[in-house]
Every structure is written in structure tokens, then in C-alpha cells.
Design a protein around this motif. Structure first.
Motif, PDB file in Angstrom:
ATOM      1  N   VAL A 286       1.036 -65.306 -74.741  1.00  9.45           N
ATOM      2  CA  VAL A 286       0.784 -64.239 -75.659  1.00  9.45           C
ATOM      3  C   VAL A 286      -0.558 -63.766 -76.592  1.00  9.45           C
ATOM      4  CG1 VAL A 286       1.372 -63.595 -77.683  1.00  9.45           C
ATOM      5  CG2 VAL A 286       3.335 -65.222 -76.146  1.00  9.45           C
ATOM      6  N   ALA A 293       4.227 -56.408 -75.101  1.00  3.34           N
ATOM      7  CA  ALA A 293       5.149 -56.085 -75.623  1.00  3.34           C
ATOM      8  C   ALA A 293       5.152 -54.863 -74.727  1.00  3.34           C
ATOM      9  CB  ALA A 293       4.782 -55.080 -76.558  1.00  3.34           C
ATOM     10  N   GLU A 297      10.669 -57.827 -73.087  1.00  3.79           N
ATOM     11  CA  GLU A 297      11.266 -56.285 -73.890  1.00  3.79           C
ATOM     12  C   GLU A 297      11.339 -57.514 -75.224  1.00  3.79           C
ATOM     13  OE1 GLU A 297      14.928 -54.657 -72.121  1.00  3.79           O
ATOM     14  OE2 GLU A 297      15.835 -56.824 -71.415  1.00  3.79           O
ATOM     15  N   ASP A 298      11.436 -58.521 -75.393  1.00  7.27           N
ATOM     16  CA  ASP A 298      11.374 -59.882 -76.546  1.00  7.27           C
ATOM     17  C   ASP A 298      10.572 -60.234 -76.972  1.00  7.27           C
ATOM     18  OD1 ASP A 298      14.756 -59.716 -75.963  1.00  7.27           O
ATOM     19  OD2 ASP A 298      14.245 -61.425 -74.239  1.00  7.27           O
ATOM     20  N   TYR A 299       9.284 -59.451 -76.546  1.00  8.02           N
ATOM     21  CA  TYR A 299       8.274 -59.816 -77.180  1.00  8.02           C
ATOM     22  C   TYR A 299       7.909 -60.086 -78.859  1.00  8.02           C
ATOM     23  CZ  TYR A 299       2.994 -58.964 -77.710  1.00  8.02           C
ATOM     24  OH  TYR A 299       1.781 -59.471 -77.254  1.00  8.02           O
ATOM     25  N   GLU A 300       8.688 -59.168 -79.561  1.00  5.26           N
ATOM     26  CA  GLU A 300       8.443 -59.158 -81.466  1.00  5.26           C
ATOM     27  C   GLU A 300       9.528 -60.538 -81.802  1.00  5.26           C
ATOM     28  OE1 GLU A 300       9.959 -57.364 -79.766  1.00  5.26           O
ATOM     29  OE2 GLU A 300       8.211 -55.148 -79.659  1.00  5.26           O
ATOM     30  N   GLU A 301      10.466 -61.174 -80.869  1.00  2.00           N
ATOM     31  CA  GLU A 301      11.571 -61.735 -81.853  1.00  2.00           C
ATOM     32  C   GLU A 301      10.434 -63.484 -80.825  1.00  2.00           C
ATOM     33  OE1 GLU A 301      15.589 -62.276 -81.146  1.00  2.00           O
ATOM     34  OE2 GLU A 301      15.841 -64.168 -81.705  1.00  2.00           O
ATOM     35  N   VAL A 303       7.324 -63.537 -80.721  1.00  2.50           N
ATOM     36  CA  VAL A 303       6.060 -64.526 -80.966  1.00  2.50           C
ATOM     37  C   VAL A 303       6.646 -65.419 -82.795  1.00  2.50           C
ATOM     38  CG1 VAL A 303       4.339 -63.517 -82.178  1.00  2.50           C
ATOM     39  CG2 VAL A 303       4.732 -62.638 -79.908  1.00  2.50           C
ATOM     40  N   SER A 304       7.785 -63.809 -83.081  1.00  2.00           N
ATOM     41  CA  SER A 304       8.316 -65.250 -84.075  1.00  2.00           C
ATOM     42  C   SER A 304       8.758 -66.361 -84.377  1.00  2.00           C
ATOM     43  CB  SER A 304       9.543 -64.362 -84.357  1.00  2.00           C
ATOM     44  OG  SER A 304       8.069 -62.664 -85.296  1.00  2.00           O
ATOM     45  N   ARG A 305       9.643 -66.628 -83.029  1.00  2.00           N
ATOM     46  CA  ARG A 305       9.608 -67.688 -83.200  1.00  2.00           C
ATOM     47  C   ARG A 305       9.011 -69.012 -82.840  1.00  2.00           C
ATOM     48  NH1 ARG A 305      16.527 -66.709 -82.006  1.00  2.00           N
ATOM     49  NH2 ARG A 305      16.091 -69.416 -82.230  1.00  2.00           N
ATOM     50  N   HIS A 307       6.395 -69.103 -83.903  1.00  2.00           N
ATOM     51  CA  HIS A 307       6.042 -69.882 -85.723  1.00  2.00           C
ATOM     52  C   HIS A 307       6.914 -69.838 -86.837  1.00  2.00           C
ATOM     53  CE1 HIS A 307       3.474 -67.365 -82.831  1.00  2.00           C
ATOM     54  NE2 HIS A 307       2.166 -68.429 -83.126  1.00  2.00           N
ATOM     55  N   ARG A 308       7.985 -70.615 -86.498  1.00  2.00           N
ATOM     56  CA  ARG A 308       9.333 -70.307 -87.452  1.00  2.00           C
ATOM     57  C   ARG A 308       8.575 -71.043 -88.673  1.00  2.00           C
ATOM     58  NH1 ARG A 308      15.110 -71.966 -85.579  1.00  2.00           N
ATOM     59  NH2 ARG A 308      16.344 -71.884 -88.091  1.00  2.00           N
TER      60      ARG A 308
END
Lengths: 317, 317
Positions: A286, A293, A297-301, A303-305, A307-308
Motif C-alpha cells: 500500500v 484504490a 476494491e477493499d482498499y479503504e478497509e 488500510v484501516s484494518r 492499523h487497528r
């Protein structure tokens, strides 16, 4: 694994408060909180099985449901802070003697810290995951630029290893000992695992953030399953010249493979990587624009996951 | 702002489920969920004030507490998907005509998408934040390497701008229109705001992930305060030669400043940056090893908060 989000979820598999089903609340309410003296913040998450099976010494106060708390009592002595480590050690010994946890291994004589504690307190590596405190380590991805794109130096763990035997890993990876700082740990591990000099690391490494997760342990750890293991890895990138070659220097690493992006991705999707190591490589992909992106298609999720926000404090007061 | 964690919290100021006080649950339970047809997942978070003040047309079904849901009813027509955008537009018009929201500005004729919807549906930029759907944009940090370290091209917003007037920003920043992809948006904005060529962007830019947050809007937006605004920014890095100079090309940017790391950090701590732009720069500092775990005691929490998991879906089914 079907896709990269599954790869990340393989490591970060504890439900989220945002999940629309009720799994988060159910699991969250089932957990016990672990406290150390003079600190109102919990530092560990324990499961029913552990709390009910553990032969707790009088040094602990177990407060049943609905509170579900386990407190390490404040020792009377002036040096009560140092005593805390000994109390936890004694507790581990007792559990071992009584043989209540079939998967609890021998003492490793390596102390991991209780992350976020206001004073130094350690837990032996063997007993660590039972108390559900934050595990901490460093991971460094070593790569080289070639005409056909980036290539990665990927070690394969020895097939005989109990934890994640035979699986792929990051170039350098290791747990941070009590009192150790991330870069210091990295320099030690890079020397032990890959024979790299302190000079090379200090000159060329780039700190690049953290990867964090909450894992429910499974059989691949070789230990007790169902434990709650929050984790934080300090991630580092190191670009090396194409003539540098990595070879195993100890028995932990079976072989080093030089793999291109496609091969790494395929191995991830085949579940060949240790889950946390796969997550660190996804984070690398990433940050370096290898995954974008536009084609994920799951790019946003994802990246968030990667860095929980951990459910326990990561720093002292 | 006292420290970098405060800088990040200035943007990501919605409480977390992990918080030990009860602010999360209270606020979470007070919110209404916004639904579009044929999708069981909520796509927006509305506050009492908005739901109670809005002159809802018959195209919406408002289900009161304890459910607290607002549904855009499925239009009868065959082209019901396209109709959804028109229905939202009519709703905004009605609110404007009746003057119920004193801070609701004129129509901007720029459609932002409802992120994660299964079909294209837009909301005018002026009305967007009222429905509490995910806002989406791109931010590119342009920097150059000098003997004394990295320097950043930082635009200052025009003092007359209603939103964040006079504040500092990232080199290129803008909202993604309905149907637009991140890189496509970046190329458009880089040309409009900084006169950069598509060729330069395509050749040299590096996609580097996302920065996400949930903001409760305050007076700096120039609009209604107290709204719930989840956001995702696609972040890009671009290194340029030291002889490249940036100058304002439109009225949005008042001036470009070339600032070093220390100056950027100081301006962040003084609250001179637009909050989301400060977060993107903190993320840049983390990814480039300018902020490290060794000298930043909130490192772990900062990295997590920069990548908050959004409480609404980010992709279509």
C-alpha cells in the motif's frame, strides 16, 4: 484466502464495534480484564477458559461476573513494582507444575513487557499470550529494485518450528524484549537472523509506522487456541543493492527466497505467510503504490484494518 | 495543540468504542442512520437536530426512536436508481427554500457520491455534510530533498474562503466527484490548483494509502456545527527537483510556502493547518521515518487514529 482483505482478516480476526451483527458485543462482554497495581486501565484481555482453569495464587484478586476482572494485588513491599514480574512468574510456574494448560511450553527466559504499564513489568514469552496483553515486535522488509520491478528477500521458517513451521516471513522479524526500543530490537534481530551489520541498518533503514491487530489465536501458533492477542509491529523498509544475497545464519530460518511482487501476492493468497508477516507486506504494498484504490476494491478497509486501534493502552500514563 | 496526538484528534474527534468512559455509546445511540433503497447497510449518520429540522418530503420514511432510521423510499419508476439523486436534490432545495438551516449555502452543482452505494447516487456538495455520508478526497504532498532535510510545498488558503480561510493545506487537495477515481481526481486537481501536468503526475506520483477519520464538524468549516462527517483521503507523495517552484494558479490558493520539517510541525501544533491536511502530513512523517517510536510517545495511537475504520461501508456489495 480469496483476496487481500481475507489475508488481512486472517491476522486481524477479532470483530469490530462497527460490525452490524452482534458478534463484537457478545465476545467483548465474555472477556475478563487484567489489571496491575496503581493503574485504573486494563492491560490484558482474558478468556473464560484461562481464568477458570488458572490456579490463581493469593497474589491475584479474581472478581467474577458481571465485572470479570483479574487484579494483580499491590505487594506490601517497598519494591512492589519489581515484585510484580516475580508474581507473574510464580503464577506461570504453578500453572506449569499443575499441568493445567496442556499447550503451555517450557519457560523461555525471555521477558516481554506489559505494554503501556507505568513501570517495567515482564511476562515470560511462554506465558505471555495467556494474559491477553499487547504483543510487540519489529518487522523489516528488505527489497531490491530490478528491471522487472521490486523483489523481496523472504525467509522461510524452519519446518520443525512449533509456531508457524515452514511458513514465509518478513526478512527480519522478532519480538521486543522488556526495556528494548524498536530500532535497538531491529538491529539485534537483523544481526541474529540475517547477519546484517548495525552500520547498514542505521544508515539505510526507514521507519514506516506500525501494523496493529487483534488476533484470536488458532492452531498455527502451536499453543492454546482462542486466546485474545492484540499486537503492534513497528515496520521498517530497507532497500539493498541487487548484488546483496541473504543466507540463513541460524536454525530459525530454513531458506531465503528472492520473490517478485506477483510471487509474494500469490503466496499470501495461498496462506503461505505467517499472518502478521503477510499484513506487514500488504502495508508495504500500500505504502509503495503496488496496491492502489483503482485495482483493489477493499482498499479503504484493508488500510484501516492494518492499523487497528488497540483496545488496551499502548503508552504509560 | 499540545502535541501531535492532539493534532490527529483535532480531525478524528468522534469517540471510540474502546474509550473507557461512556461517550461513545451515548453519542452512537443518539445518531440516526440513513438508508438508500435495496441496501440493508446504512450509508449516513444524522444528528437529532438535522432529522428534526429537515422538512422531509414523502420520498423519505422517518422511523423514530428507538430505531432512528431515515430511508429514501424506493421510487416506483424503472429508472429508480437515477431518481435517487433527484430526490436528494429536491430535499436540499426544499430545505433551502424554507431557510431551516441558516448555514446551508447555495447549490454548488458539484455532486459527491454516496460512498459504498451499489449504484451511482450523488449529493450536492452544499448539502453533503448534513446526511453524514462518507466524504472522499485526494491529498498529495509535494516535497523536495535539500541538504538540510526534506522541504514541503505548502499552500495557504485564501483568507476570504468561508471554509478554513487562511489555513495551511496540502500541496494538492480536493474532493472526489461522483464517478471519479482517485488518480483521475488527483490529476484534475493538480492541474487546477498547482498547474502541474498529467505527465509529471503519472510518471512520478506514488499512491501511499489512505487517511481516515470521523469528525464532528465545528465552526472552522463555516457550516453547520455538530454534524458527523466520516472521511477518507487517498494520499499521494510526489518528490520534485529543488528547482521546481509552485505559484498560485487560482483564487483558492493565496500563496505557496516552502517549509522544512520543523516549520511544518510547528504550524501543525499552532493549529494553522486545516485538520485533515495536518493528519495527512503526520501520516507522511510516519511513513518517511521523520516521526519515530523512539521520540514520539503516542506513536502507536497516532498511527491507528490516522487510519480509523469507518462506521459505514466503503465499497459496494
Amino acid at each position: 484466502m480469496k483476496n487481500l482483505l481475507d489475508v488481512v482478516k486472517d491476522c486481524d480476526n477479532f470483530p469490530y464495534a462497527e460490525d452490524t451483527d452482534s458478534t463484537y458485543e457478545q465476545l467483548q462482554n465474555s472477556l475478563w480484564k487484567f489489571y496491575i497495581p496503581e493503574d485504573p486501565r486494563p492491560h490484558g484481555l482474558l478468556i473464560d477458559y484461562v481464568v477458570e482453569t488458572m490456579p490463581w495464587t493469593a497474589d491475584f484478586r479474581v472478581i467474577p461476573a458481571p465485572k470479570k476482572e483479574v487484579h494483580l494485588r499491590r505487594p506490601e513491599d517497598a519494591d512492589w513494582q519489581e515484585k510484580c514480574t516475580q508474581i507473574i512468574e510464580r503464577q506461570a510456574e504453578l500453572a506449569r507444575e499443575k499441568g493445567v494448560f496442556p499447550k503451555l511450553g517450557k519457560t523461555r527466559y525471555e521477558q516481554f513487557p506489559i505494554v503501556g504499564a507505568n513501570f517495567p513489568v515482564g511476562i515470560d514469552r511462554s506465558f505471555f499470550s495467556y494474559l491477553g496483553t499487547i504483543g510487540r515486535g519489529v518487522h523489516m522488509t528488505v527489497y531490491t529494485r530490478t528491471e522487472s520491478g521490486l523483489k523481496f528477500w523472504i525467509p522461510q521458517r524452519h519446518p520443525n518450528k512449533v509456531t508457524y513451521g515452514g511458513m514465509l516471513d518478513n526478512t527480519v522479524a522478532g519480538g521486543m524484549a522488556l526495556g528494548e526500543q524498536p530500532l535497538e530490537c531491529l538491529i539485534r534481530e537483523a544481526s541474529e537472523e540475517a547477519g546484517m551489520s548495525e552500520e547498514l541498518i542505521r544508515k539505510s533503514v526507514r521507519a514506516a509506522g506500525t501494523v496493529t491487530w487483534v488476533t484470536i489465536s488458532d492452531e498455527r501458533t502451536g499453543g492454546q487456541t482462542g486466546l485474545i492477542n492484540p499486537g503492534v509491529l513497528y515496520v521498517y523498509d530497507l532497500e539493498v543493492d541487487s548484488d546483496m544475497v541473504f543466507k540463513p545464519v541460524d536454525d530459525d530460518v530454513y531458506a531465503f527466497h528472492l520473490m517478485d511482487t506477483r510471487q509474494v501476492k500469490e503466496a499470501m493468497l495461498n496462506g503461505q505467510f505467517k499472518p502478521a508477516s503477510a499484513s506487514v507486506l500488504v502495508d508495504f504494498f500500500v505504502r509503495h503504490g503496488i496496491i492502489t484504490a483503482e485495482d483493489e476494491e477493499d482498499y479503504e478497509e484493508i488500510v484501516s484494518r492494518l492499523h487497528r486501534k488497540l483496545p488496551l493502552p499502548t503508552r504509560s500514563h
